[in-house]
Scaffold this active site. Structure first.
Site: not given
Lengths: 141, 141, 141, 141, 141, 141, 141, 141, 141, 141
Positions: J109, J22, J131
């Site tokens: 970024r 998790h 991207y």
């Protein structure tokens, strides 16, 4: 430290005993034994005798009932004492902890060495008594 | 086994003592000490007490004469016995083996832990006495 | 440094000598010996001669009394000097440190090599004397 | 052995000296120096003094001409001899092998330690003289 | 960089040459040689020819005088040029650097391969000439 | 298998429990816990629930009596059930095996994570109950 | 946890099953099996029986259709029960999950051991039933 | 990514192809191939077919002209299709990229396996076509 | 050797260039550069100059167009030649291989060092020209 | 190959996905991404696009429902296309496989890089779209 685990049993030794299975062998080696040249799995038992380990190990370790001799000793070479006193100590310890009559084999030095090289692990003790080396073969539960 | 080396000193322990230099510290830890989480260089001393190691080590190991306290003990936390009996045993052993009067510092548990984490090695014994942990600082020859 | 340990004995060498047991062998190799291709356990002895190591080692190392020849030298190949001067030095050192008369075997170069590959460790010295290589077989205490 | 390489220079030491570049430092440590706790790259120089290494190293190793002090010594702590005799030996060796006048810095023990921990490698000798530790800073060719 | 060590000799190559002893062999392999499948000890010599390494190596490396052929070449298989031009270059280099007349053996490709797999190390060059592979056997100093 | 060691305890888990000392913590993590990103010492407990491990571990493992809370749970984040049913199961197991009244702390998810990253080991179970993660702090014997 | 992967399958076990190819074998070993001395690739299955693993594995693992017997059991040695009850459980599981009739071979203990040592991996379970060890041979998809 | 290197060629695959020399072999294995049990040098090609790798590899990889068959396929065992369709694809790719006529050998499954175990590396693809495994033998440039 | 790969590019260098991504930097270091103390990923370029590598690398390696200066040089310290001749060689090589005008930054020695320590890899050449060190920043394709 | 596991998922990738818990994150990186300098746990996905992995991963991988954005993209820097076409493909795949509406965050970024360095693993694909990098945060089952 854990409840019910004798102090002489290190984490490595306990792990080794648990990893071993039916038929695997462990060597309890005296202070002069070439342990490090026989095995890569050495348990540091420096400062202790073999009997102290034997007592602690047999609380947990079942001996093999599928073979005639689940315990092995090294036969004295000519010129050395034939019935080392410490053997009696071993027999007493084994008798006390085992629920079946255990027979012990005496094998020649070179045979003992071959077996030791194939064993799962070796405990390097500082035992000073002669011919005090011992091999135990693990049984089933 | 080698001539003149006590059985309790394993090959690893001897190597560690020889590698240590001026100012390096070694911890003799009791059976409940968190040795493995403090150090990656652990000497298996299971089944032995601290005093047995102390006696054997001081045959070889010079204590640091450049500091006031070359030996350190852990101060009991509130509620525990203030003067553990085993401290007297340590002092006797040190007095017998040292050729100069050695002063011993008592430091707080957390300070002891910090020091232990920076030590060169830890010997994990099975000592059962309380507050039996000990740090030795190496001197020069 | 530790009390009573000669400087030429490094931590690694001491550890190796302590790990060795009855019957294990160590090679003291001269400067031209193919030590690194014979063994993975090499003790750096660069800058020293073999005799310096021999002297220091025999303070601690018991020779094997169960075999006729606990010390071995390499026989000169044809054309080389038959009785290298350094052998006398070795015999003197061994006589001084041993409490029983030690016999020395001379074995062929290729036999020496086979034995060296099975040895527990090799000390790579810078000894310049010819046929100065030496094998010691460990005994019991 | 190779032609032109002094015996005291082991394969590891030569490799280390070749790997070092402009500004990298190497420590020549005495027998009591905490070498193993300062560095993971230790050259076994047991049985030798520092001066023997210094002589051999400077045959190959250029000292840094971009800094004022390409050589460093450890300042004696209060109470110890201020001008250790061995320093004169070092200066003589450096003068003989260097083609420019080399200045030597004396730095405090703890500063020396910090520098040693950042050094490229440490040679662990058995030098017995006090304050015989030395740092060399590599120059360009 | 160190004084007196040719640039083509990397730290790894120097270490390997120093570790080698009497009788150990090193392979100078051409660009098509299966170096990485023959050995775990590969010296990166990419971009260089074999002759450049040969010249630099023989400044330091003594050839074996105890065997008839301390240098070995690979015999061309049928259909390939019998006397590769580069062999002459090798002979010239060897003659210039050796103080005794060196004899060169030509061995079959598969024999060369067996020998190469047992060699101490292989230098993987980018040599483009055919049958340019070379084995050097180390001698004594 | 060894006498008296429950099957769910693997050799690795037993070794880890024995290596831990006073104050060290072990995490019993549910099936969704990020165990592998929190620790390098992961015990494979796949296919088991946390309660099965808790029962087996407390046969051997002394809880810390020097702190108020030797057991820790993760507080549900807002929106999740506040009193997970499994907590009652844990309390029952702890009550049965402990010889002193044990208090349990509930800590925030991120605090639990920080603690988990510093723990000695994590057992990665397949427990499906929510908020079933548990930390045990080791005491002394 | 991932969707569709049964909890008993650990990351290591899934990786091992995926790495295996046509003809590779995996051993499902009972609690007394010498797993660690037969293989370096051990899957920790402590606390589970063999049948639980068998069920989960066969959801993913194709059995080999190129051999007569893609499943192997160990023949009881003389004196032990000839038709262990658990074999029926295995046959039922295999029948349910396989889309072709699977034949099972019974092999001698020592043959089983040889095969186990050559297997790709061994799952060390805590199965208590006798002769519960099982080998599965992977087929193609 | 680099100019001129096809995306399917990973850094590891390129390194492996460059390390290979004359006579070394690489296996392009289908999705059911026991790649991991044949080699320690496995290139992850999951999700790709063999033909995609073959095309990319032959841009760089010279086939061996010193042997009759620089390419090998696995002969179908009895009962399987004798002329797998994919073989034609392979031949087309090889014809297009090779500047000499390449002959392909079909070898038995067990012979293929022996060869594969001795190969320099294996690319583990997910190719689903039967008998799509391929061995390439490297030539010289 | 592979078709189209220049000999100076070793398997390791090619792998490193392929592993690098947008923004990662590689250092082409001269013979005196402290390469081994700055990085654990060193490419052996001994015997070569920087320009030879630059030419070969730029055939494959895209420079970063997202930054002003994808190439960096080290500014001479006071007293050294301000415009090293080799810089012109570098500019010529870059101009010939780049399809956009590349700007080169000159940075201080210590800044260069910091950057070098964070670089993906360092090529250790034997370049003798002063201030010949170069950093290349990888772009996208 | 295993039943029900898509070919693009390698043994390593499956193991990594199963080990994650998790809140752990995995990066699906395009062909120009600096994957190897951000992580030591790299999954070789060369030759594939990101979308192929995304589709296969989401069959098994639950997204985190405890955070607002369980999926992250990298924001284009100024001058690049603001809404990369591939983002729509990603959204479609996620919508199809998810049983709750998934919100996607766009981060700068450098923030993306920081997150990537802390991620559990990175899949290095050969995706050419700009991207196209993606981070997935694991949820609970």
């Amino acid at each position: 430290m854990l409840k019910g685990i004798p102090p002489i049993i290190s984490p490595e030794l306990m792990k080794v005993m648990m990893e071993m299975g039916h038929g695997d062998e462990i060597v309890l080696a005296d202070g002069n034994y070439p342990a490090a040249s026989h095995s890569n799995r050495i348990i540091n038992g420096h400062g202790h005798g073999v009997a102290d380990f034997l007592r602690a190990i047999l609380e947990f370790f079942p001996l093999d009932t599928y073979v005639t001799f689940p315990v092995m000793l090294m036969n004295p070479v000519q010129g050395d004492e034939k019935n080392p006193v410490i053997w009696q100590t071993y027999e007493d310890i084994i008798k006390k902890t085992s629920d079946f009559p255990v027979q012990i084999e005496k094998i020649e030095r070179m045979d003992f060495y071959e077996r030791s090289k194939a064993a799962y692990a070796i405990i390097a003790t500082s035992e000073r008594a002669q011919y005090a080396n011992l091999i135990l073969k693990k049984g089933v539960l």
